[in-house]
Scaffold this active site. Structure first.
Site, PDB file in Angstrom:
ATOM      1  N   THR A  77       0.265  -5.291  -3.321  1.00  0.00           N
ATOM      2  CA  THR A  77       0.324  -6.347  -2.381  1.00  0.00           C
ATOM      3  C   THR A  77       0.664  -5.817  -0.779  1.00  0.00           C
ATOM      4  OG1 THR A  77       2.252  -6.933  -3.480  1.00  0.00           O
ATOM      5  CG2 THR A  77       0.395  -8.263  -4.040  1.00  0.00           C
ATOM      6  N   TYR A  78       1.607  -4.902  -0.905  1.00  0.00           N
ATOM      7  CA  TYR A  78       2.011  -4.540   0.325  1.00  0.00           C
ATOM      8  C   TYR A  78       1.254  -3.623   1.075  1.00  0.00           C
ATOM      9  CZ  TYR A  78       2.557  -0.608  -2.924  1.00  0.00           C
ATOM     10  OH  TYR A  78       2.091   0.569  -3.624  1.00  0.00           O
ATOM     11  N   GLY A  79       0.103  -3.083   0.622  1.00  0.00           N
ATOM     12  CA  GLY A  79      -0.818  -2.402   1.369  1.00  0.00           C
ATOM     13  C   GLY A  79      -1.373  -1.055   0.558  1.00  0.00           C
ATOM     14  N   ASP A 127      15.662  -7.056  -4.559  1.00  0.00           N
ATOM     15  CA  ASP A 127      14.837  -6.694  -5.685  1.00  0.00           C
ATOM     16  C   ASP A 127      14.994  -5.079  -6.195  1.00  0.00           C
ATOM     17  OD1 ASP A 127      12.739  -7.448  -7.229  1.00  0.00           O
ATOM     18  OD2 ASP A 127      11.296  -6.577  -5.774  1.00  0.00           O
ATOM     19  N   VAL A 146      -0.611   3.257  -0.235  1.00  0.00           N
ATOM     20  CA  VAL A 146       0.284   4.313   0.158  1.00  0.00           C
ATOM     21  C   VAL A 146      -0.682   5.675  -0.030  1.00  0.00           C
ATOM     22  CG1 VAL A 146       2.324   5.566  -0.415  1.00  0.00           C
ATOM     23  CG2 VAL A 146       2.242   2.986  -0.461  1.00  0.00           C
TER      24      VAL A 146
END
Ligand code: 0ST
Length: 440
Positions: A31-33, A153, A35
């Site tokens: 969801t962050y992109g 987290d 890598v």
């Protein structure tokens, strides 16, 4: 804007695709992109150093991109991931972050040992590896806490370990950024798909409705990770429910904690009565169901001796009352770390590293990552343990305690971050959504 100036800055601007080779080297998708594992192109690349290139989801300098950059540029510690550079790709409005590449993480390391154990394969673990890992995690968290940054987290997937190279075997605390998705106040809950999220590392006070994140919440998660390193089993493993609720109270997760730890005595946690969900707790749970449960028994079952220094420290980290839980500073001074073998900088102690390198993902895996069947247990490891990756969700966590973030006024800071990224102030536009955009 002045055309010539625009042309000049355009020509001077460092472009990620000119400087790095990363095509076909995707190692993470979430969801962050995306890598990628990258290497510097040609020129003086004699050391063969590897980098992680994170292409942030979406375009422009969103609120979360801004937060990540603003936070990471302030931090410098050997056990905290360090941001090397930011690239702004003007052609597609993408933001890229450059990090040193960490080949391993505790999610994969623990998974490796779990399956070796299941297949009765003998794997030699350096004798102080767990101690070194724990010490470096505490060191990194102590630095963050000293600067009033709360992680919020912590879980095995967020603990990276460097592979071969100058920093071999060094812990780097990172954050894939999943938790921050929960903080999207503008998204109505009805929009969102149900999702599987792990609560295994959540402190009991969070499950009972604590209103703020605290340092003690991070310490509980470190206790969970320590126990998992000692046994290769998530100590508070619990069936995952689909959640589509803002309710912090999770009955099954609390039941699992009490089954391992026992039900807290009034004298152990006096303020439990003041927790927002205390009423629900007394309605749902009977102390008598947990009379034979305690951490000594649980760890003995996993061959950890209750009279050992490691057990004593574990007990101090996994203390139910958050006000009585040990701090990172005190934990680092614990007798466990003074006893031989002492912790080492290279958690692998110069020994051969048995863990496989990260696999490259294909676009095919990308599609699967969105539907829940990602490769190697998680292109998106947000949920931690052979689980589907994260989907869009909003579970209301406690409010971000004012001092989680070192800067109170995010709007001002947003502008500062943009200026720091060498945008002229005339380029900044505000929008009605939570995203700040700038003309590229
Ligand atoms: O780790 C990353 N970001 C990160 C680290 C941290 C702390 C300092 C708490 C450990 N916070 N954040 C962060 C902050 C993440 C997202 C937001 C919105 C704000 N990023 C590193 C990403 N990895 C990808 C794999 O390769 C190494 C770097």
């Amino acid at each position: 804007m002045d055309f010539e100036y625009k042309q000049k800055t355009n020509a001077e601007r460092a472009k990620v695709e000119d400087l790095f080779d990363y095509e076909g080297c995707k190692v993470g998708r979430g969801t962050y992109g995306h890598v990628y594992k990258g290497k510097r192109k040609n020129r003086l690349n004699t050391d063969g150093r590897e980098y992680a290139l994170k292409q942030i989801e979406g375009t422009g300098i969103s609120m979360s991109a801004c937060r990540e950059i603003a936070l990471l540029r302030e931090l410098k510690h050997p056990n905290v991931i360090s941001l090397q550079k930011v690239f702004l790709s003007h052609t597609d409005r993408k933001v890229w972050l450059l990090f040193d590449y960490a080949e391993h993480d505790l999610w994969h390391i623990i998974k490796f040992h779990r399956s070796a154990k299941a297949n009765k394969k003998q794997i030699d673990v350096p004798k102080n590896m767990v101690k070194s890992l724990l010490f470096q995690i505490l060191d990194g968290i102590h630095y963050l806490h000293a600067n009033w940054v709360l992680h919020r987290d912590l879980k095995p997937a967020n603990i990276l370990v460097m592979g071969e190279g100058e920093e071999r075997g060094r812990v780097k605390i990172a954050d894939m950024g999943f938790a921050r998705l929960f903080n999207s106040p503008l998204k109505p809950l009805a929009d969102l798909d149900p999702v599987v999220v792990t609560f295994w590392y959540r402190a009991p006070e969070l499950l009972l409705g604590a209103r703020h994140y605290t340092k003690a919440i991070d310490i509980w998660a470190i206790g969970c990770i320590f126990a998992e390193l000692l046994t290769y089993e998530p100590i508070f493993h619990c069936r995952q429910e689909d959640i589509k609720t803002s309710n912090p109270y999770h009955h099954d997760q609390l039941d699992r904690i009490f089954n391992v730890m026992g039900f807290p005595q009034d004298k152990d946690w006096e303020d439990i009565r003041k927790m927002p969900e205390h009423g629900t707790l007394t309605k749902d749970f009977k102390r008598s169901n947990y009379v034979n449960c305690n951490l000594v028994k649980y760890m003995e079952k996993h061959k950890v001796k209750p009279d050992s220094k490691q057990f004593h420290l574990l007990q101090k980290l996994l203390t139910m009352d958050p006000t009585k839980r040990i701090t990172s500073e005190l934990a680092m001074k614990d007798p466990y770390f003074l006893e031989d073998p002492l912790p080492s900088q290279d958690v692998f102690e110069g020994k051969n590293i048995p863990y496989p390198k990260r696999e490259f993902l294909t676009d095919d895996d990308d599609d699967k990552a969105d539907t829940g069947a990602s490769k190697a247990g998680g292109a998106d490891q947000s949920s931690g343990h052979n689980q589907p990756p994260a989907k869009r969700v909003r579970v209301m966590p406690p409010s971000t305690a004012q001092n989680w973030y070192p800067y109170k006024n995010q709007h001002i800071h947003n502008v500062q971050a943009q200026q720091a990224l060498q945008f002229s102030s005339s380029n900044i536009q505000t929008s009605t959504s939570s995203t700040y955009t700038s003309r590229f």
